[in-house]
Design a protein around this motif. Sequence first.
Motif, mmCIF file in Angstrom:
data_model
loop_
_atom_site.group_PDB
_atom_site.id
_atom_site.type_symbol
_atom_site.label_atom_id
_atom_site.label_comp_id
_atom_site.label_asym_id
_atom_site.label_seq_id
_atom_site.Cartn_x
_atom_site.Cartn_y
_atom_site.Cartn_z
ATOM 1 N N LEU A 52 18.763 -25.129 17.948
ATOM 2 C CA LEU A 52 19.087 -24.233 16.534
ATOM 3 C C LEU A 52 17.457 -23.283 16.186
ATOM 4 O O LEU A 52 16.330 -23.613 17.001
ATOM 5 C CB LEU A 52 18.386 -25.768 16.009
ATOM 6 N N PRO A 53 18.172 -22.773 16.220
ATOM 7 C CA PRO A 53 16.881 -21.068 15.372
ATOM 8 C C PRO A 53 15.473 -22.333 15.213
ATOM 9 O O PRO A 53 14.528 -21.663 15.607
ATOM 10 C CB PRO A 53 17.059 -20.936 14.716
ATOM 11 N N TRP A 54 15.329 -23.355 14.305
ATOM 12 C CA TRP A 54 14.130 -23.499 13.585
ATOM 13 C C TRP A 54 13.175 -24.225 14.796
ATOM 14 O O TRP A 54 11.955 -24.641 15.222
ATOM 15 C CB TRP A 54 14.002 -24.577 13.308
ATOM 16 N N ALA A 55 14.046 -24.971 16.125
ATOM 17 C CA ALA A 55 13.109 -25.303 17.444
ATOM 18 C C ALA A 55 12.002 -24.442 17.713
ATOM 19 O O ALA A 55 11.026 -24.508 19.361
ATOM 20 C CB ALA A 55 14.077 -25.260 18.610
ATOM 21 N N SER A 56 12.361 -22.623 17.226
ATOM 22 C CA SER A 56 11.022 -22.194 17.842
ATOM 23 C C SER A 56 9.692 -22.771 18.057
ATOM 24 O O SER A 56 8.731 -22.182 18.576
ATOM 25 C CB SER A 56 11.023 -20.204 17.587
ATOM 26 N N GLU A 102 11.131 -21.500 26.851
ATOM 27 C CA GLU A 102 12.304 -20.390 26.360
ATOM 28 C C GLU A 102 13.174 -20.866 24.766
ATOM 29 O O GLU A 102 13.706 -21.695 25.757
ATOM 30 C CB GLU A 102 12.512 -19.359 27.423
ATOM 31 N N LEU A 103 13.233 -20.309 23.958
ATOM 32 C CA LEU A 103 14.324 -20.590 23.026
ATOM 33 C C LEU A 103 15.501 -19.872 23.374
ATOM 34 O O LEU A 103 15.370 -18.533 23.113
ATOM 35 C CB LEU A 103 13.858 -20.858 21.186
ATOM 36 N N VAL A 104 16.688 -20.642 23.496
ATOM 37 C CA VAL A 104 18.054 -19.018 23.063
ATOM 38 C C VAL A 104 18.263 -20.422 21.669
ATOM 39 O O VAL A 104 18.928 -21.552 22.098
ATOM 40 C CB VAL A 104 18.831 -19.322 24.466
ATOM 41 N N PRO A 105 18.931 -19.758 21.183
ATOM 42 C CA PRO A 105 19.001 -19.454 19.813
ATOM 43 C C PRO A 105 20.673 -20.235 19.692
ATOM 44 O O PRO A 105 21.281 -19.749 20.501
ATOM 45 C CB PRO A 105 19.225 -19.542 18.417
ATOM 46 N N PHE A 106 21.322 -21.147 20.394
ATOM 47 C CA PHE A 106 22.792 -21.680 19.553
ATOM 48 C C PHE A 106 23.836 -21.286 18.349
ATOM 49 O O PHE A 106 23.120 -21.189 17.525
ATOM 50 C CB PHE A 106 23.219 -23.187 19.800
ATOM 51 N N PRO A 107 24.917 -20.202 18.823
ATOM 52 C CA PRO A 107 25.280 -19.605 18.265
ATOM 53 C C PRO A 107 26.388 -20.920 17.023
ATOM 54 O O PRO A 107 27.041 -20.144 15.498
ATOM 55 C CB PRO A 107 26.443 -18.844 18.410
ATOM 56 N N GLY A 108 25.992 -21.690 17.321
ATOM 57 C CA GLY A 108 27.307 -23.014 16.629
ATOM 58 C C GLY A 108 28.403 -22.458 17.195
ATOM 59 O O GLY A 108 28.506 -21.949 18.530
ATOM 60 N N ALA A 109 29.638 -23.464 16.738
ATOM 61 C CA ALA A 109 30.287 -24.303 17.278
ATOM 62 C C ALA A 109 31.496 -24.928 16.363
ATOM 63 O O ALA A 109 30.917 -26.335 15.685
ATOM 64 C CB ALA A 109 30.921 -24.843 18.524
#
Length: 354
Positions: free
Chosen positions: A40-44, A56-63
């Motif tokens: 999730l974006p917060w996980a940065s 590195e974090l890659v934000p998941f776009p959702g599903a």
Amino acid sequence: MIERIAIFRALQLGDMLCCVPALRALRAAHPRAHIVLIGLPWASSFVTRYRSLIDELVPFPGAVGFPEQEETDAGLPSFWSAMQERRFDLAIQLHGSGGVANDIVEQMGARLNAGYLKPDEAMREGVFIPWPDTLPEIARYNALMDALGIDASHTDLDIPLSDEDIRECAWLLNAYELDSTRLVLVHAGSQLPSRRWPAERFAQVALSLAHAGWQIALTGSAGEAPITSHIARALEGCDAIDLTGKTSLGGLAALVAKAQLVVCNDTGISHIAAAMRTKSVVIASGSDTRRWAPLDHQRHRVLADYPSCRPCSFRDCPYGHPCALNISVAQVLDVAHAQLPEPRFHTAPIHAHC
């Protein structure tokens, strides 16, 4: 040779903390690999804190089927394309029991996939194990590391503290005149209403502990102020401070480490208390305690009632919330006093109201 690793786990703080032992084992096995968290974006902020484990974090776009974000598959095609270009050597589905989460990971095109299988799910190519439903949460993720040939025997949680965290904690102690030898943190919030013990009962516990000479600090996110304000009003005139919305994760963790006890719902701060080795009383409403309870049952005491509807899958309880209401204030206070050290202060309320 494994040089590029992707981990899919798009979840909130408590869930992320529970997989830290598995991440620690993975890093020890592959010290030079570039490890990417798909979360999730917060996980940065999580990645920044655990930079020794994740690069590195890659934000998941959702599903669809993933309620932590907007449930839409619109962003998946471009996400999969970008992940395929990364040419991961290993992609680990660390999100949950399998199914759609495995489909998402497989579409990333890694050389090797690993994850979990639901009971009725067909075997997949790679390293997949049946979802270990009887294990505590931390041990579930360690089990997958074991299947990958990685030593994952340690289950201790930890939260690295930065100099900024320590400075924030020192400022809080000074600015609010907090006495760590008498400090009890009360955390009445939780993401789901079905996981919350009534605020008025937290207020009664906090008031009783304040009567006994303990200093109370209310903690929570800014969004939990409607919950904590009820307790704060009940504590007016007592030796109590409302810190709702006034702490960062690191500052809160540092403060937890200084406190004598945490009284909370079964939510993220329970895992913070476990990570900081601070005693806690956890009122667990609705959740699967076999899965989520802290592993040290002496340091962390969990109170729970077990009606037939538990574990709960509802955001709001449709049955009158018996699992919460059947835990009394007296029960919580009995356990809290047993967890607290012998007081070295005189029981003398600061104000008559208290």
